[in-house]
Design a protein around this motif. Sequence first.
Motif, PDB file in Angstrom:
ATOM      1  N   MET A 105     -18.345  22.505   1.401  1.00 14.17           N
ATOM      2  CA  MET A 105     -17.069  22.656   0.765  1.00 14.17           C
ATOM      3  C   MET A 105     -16.322  21.329   0.876  1.00 14.17           C
ATOM      4  O   MET A 105     -16.332  20.694   1.917  1.00 14.17           O
ATOM      5  N   THR A 106     -15.685  20.949  -0.202  1.00 18.01           N
ATOM      6  CA  THR A 106     -14.895  19.721  -0.211  1.00 18.01           C
ATOM      7  C   THR A 106     -13.435  20.078  -0.440  1.00 18.01           C
ATOM      8  O   THR A 106     -13.118  20.865  -1.322  1.00 18.01           O
ATOM      9  N   ILE A 107     -12.562  19.501   0.379  1.00 19.39           N
ATOM     10  CA  ILE A 107     -11.124  19.663   0.225  1.00 19.39           C
ATOM     11  C   ILE A 107     -10.571  18.317  -0.241  1.00 19.39           C
ATOM     12  O   ILE A 107     -10.845  17.283   0.370  1.00 19.39           O
ATOM     13  N   TYR A 108      -9.824  18.325  -1.327  1.00 20.03           N
ATOM     14  CA  TYR A 108      -9.213  17.114  -1.855  1.00 20.03           C
ATOM     15  C   TYR A 108      -7.762  17.071  -1.388  1.00 20.03           C
ATOM     16  O   TYR A 108      -7.000  18.014  -1.611  1.00 20.03           O
ATOM     17  N   ALA A 109      -7.384  15.980  -0.729  1.00 22.46           N
ATOM     18  CA  ALA A 109      -6.076  15.868  -0.096  1.00 22.46           C
ATOM     19  C   ALA A 109      -5.193  14.865  -0.819  1.00 22.46           C
ATOM     20  O   ALA A 109      -5.592  13.733  -1.050  1.00 22.46           O
ATOM     21  N   ASP A 110      -3.991  15.306  -1.168  1.00 24.19           N
ATOM     22  CA  ASP A 110      -2.952  14.426  -1.689  1.00 24.19           C
ATOM     23  C   ASP A 110      -2.070  14.103  -0.486  1.00 24.19           C
ATOM     24  O   ASP A 110      -1.447  14.997   0.092  1.00 24.19           O
ATOM     25  N   LEU A 111      -2.046  12.829  -0.074  1.00 22.48           N
ATOM     26  CA  LEU A 111      -1.411  12.427   1.175  1.00 22.48           C
ATOM     27  C   LEU A 111      -0.202  11.532   0.943  1.00 22.48           C
ATOM     28  O   LEU A 111      -0.144  10.797  -0.031  1.00 22.48           O
ATOM     29  N   ASP A 112       0.755  11.618   1.868  1.00 17.21           N
ATOM     30  CA  ASP A 112       1.974  10.805   1.808  1.00 17.21           C
ATOM     31  C   ASP A 112       1.982   9.836   2.979  1.00 17.21           C
ATOM     32  O   ASP A 112       2.072  10.245   4.129  1.00 17.21           O
ATOM     33  N   TYR A 113       1.879   8.545   2.654  1.00 17.81           N
ATOM     34  CA  TYR A 113       1.927   7.490   3.672  1.00 17.81           C
ATOM     35  C   TYR A 113       3.296   6.806   3.701  1.00 17.81           C
ATOM     36  O   TYR A 113       3.514   5.903   4.487  1.00 17.81           O
ATOM     37  N   GLU A 114       4.191   7.189   2.809  1.00 12.56           N
ATOM     38  CA  GLU A 114       5.425   6.435   2.604  1.00 12.56           C
ATOM     39  C   GLU A 114       6.662   7.043   3.253  1.00 12.56           C
ATOM     40  O   GLU A 114       7.537   6.319   3.700  1.00 12.56           O
ATOM     41  N   THR A 115       6.794   8.372   3.285  1.00 12.55           N
ATOM     42  CA  THR A 115       7.990   9.010   3.804  1.00 12.55           C
ATOM     43  C   THR A 115       8.065   8.838   5.315  1.00 12.55           C
ATOM     44  O   THR A 115       7.159   9.262   6.021  1.00 12.55           O
TER      45      THR A 115
ATOM     46  N   SER B 259       3.503   6.209   7.981  1.00 11.06           N
ATOM     47  CA  SER B 259       3.411   4.814   7.588  1.00 11.06           C
ATOM     48  C   SER B 259       1.967   4.366   7.525  1.00 11.06           C
ATOM     49  O   SER B 259       1.217   4.561   8.475  1.00 11.06           O
ATOM     50  N   ARG B 260       1.573   3.794   6.403  1.00 10.29           N
ATOM     51  CA  ARG B 260       0.206   3.273   6.278  1.00 10.29           C
ATOM     52  C   ARG B 260      -0.046   2.191   7.329  1.00 10.29           C
ATOM     53  O   ARG B 260      -1.138   2.067   7.853  1.00 10.29           O
ATOM     54  N   ALA B 261       0.999   1.442   7.691  1.00  6.68           N
ATOM     55  CA  ALA B 261       0.849   0.393   8.694  1.00  6.68           C
ATOM     56  C   ALA B 261       0.425   0.977  10.043  1.00  6.68           C
ATOM     57  O   ALA B 261      -0.335   0.368  10.778  1.00  6.68           O
ATOM     58  N   PHE B 262       0.916   2.168  10.359  1.00  6.89           N
ATOM     59  CA  PHE B 262       0.569   2.813  11.616  1.00  6.89           C
ATOM     60  C   PHE B 262      -0.569   3.816  11.444  1.00  6.89           C
ATOM     61  O   PHE B 262      -1.003   4.431  12.398  1.00  6.89           O
ATOM     62  N   GLY B 263      -1.001   4.007  10.201  1.00  5.46           N
ATOM     63  CA  GLY B 263      -2.123   4.895   9.933  1.00  5.46           C
ATOM     64  C   GLY B 263      -1.777   6.369   9.946  1.00  5.46           C
ATOM     65  O   GLY B 263      -2.660   7.208  10.013  1.00  5.46           O
ATOM     66  N   THR B 264      -0.487   6.714   9.878  1.00  2.47           N
ATOM     67  CA  THR B 264      -0.116   8.119   9.879  1.00  2.47           C
ATOM     68  C   THR B 264       0.233   8.579   8.470  1.00  2.47           C
ATOM     69  O   THR B 264       0.676   7.795   7.633  1.00  2.47           O
ATOM     70  N   PHE B 265       0.031   9.864   8.229  1.00  2.00           N
ATOM     71  CA  PHE B 265       0.340  10.441   6.925  1.00  2.00           C
ATOM     72  C   PHE B 265       0.671  11.910   7.086  1.00  2.00           C
ATOM     73  O   PHE B 265       0.382  12.517   8.111  1.00  2.00           O
ATOM     74  N   THR B 266       1.313  12.468   6.060  1.00  2.00           N
ATOM     75  CA  THR B 266       1.543  13.903   5.971  1.00  2.00           C
ATOM     76  C   THR B 266       0.797  14.414   4.745  1.00  2.00           C
ATOM     77  O   THR B 266       0.430  13.643   3.851  1.00  2.00           O
TER      78      THR B 266
END
Length: 73
Positions: free
Chosen positions: A1-11, A15-22
Motif C-alpha cells: 500500500m502506498t500513502i501519498y503525503a501532502d506536507l507543509d514545511y513552511e508554517t 521548517s525545511r531547514a530543521f527538517g520538520t513538517f506537518t
Amino acid sequence: MTIYADLDYETPPASRAFGTFTVIGLKEDDPIDGLDVTHRVVIGSFYQSLEALRRELDLSYGMPIPPIAVEEV
C-alpha cells in the motif's frame, strides 16, 4: 500500500531547514483520486522524517497490515 503525503514545511514552527513538517493531507494508493486517510494521523503534529510518519501510519492501521510506503507529492 502506498500513502501519498501532502506536507507543509513552511508554517512555523515547521521548517525545511530543521527538517520538520506537518501533514496537510494523505491519500491512499492514488495521489489525486485516492481515499483520503488524513484522519489516521493527528493534524498539527510535527514529524522529523517520512519514516516517522510511516511508523505512525503503521500503528494507525493496526497489525498485521501490508507494508506501507509513504511518498511526498
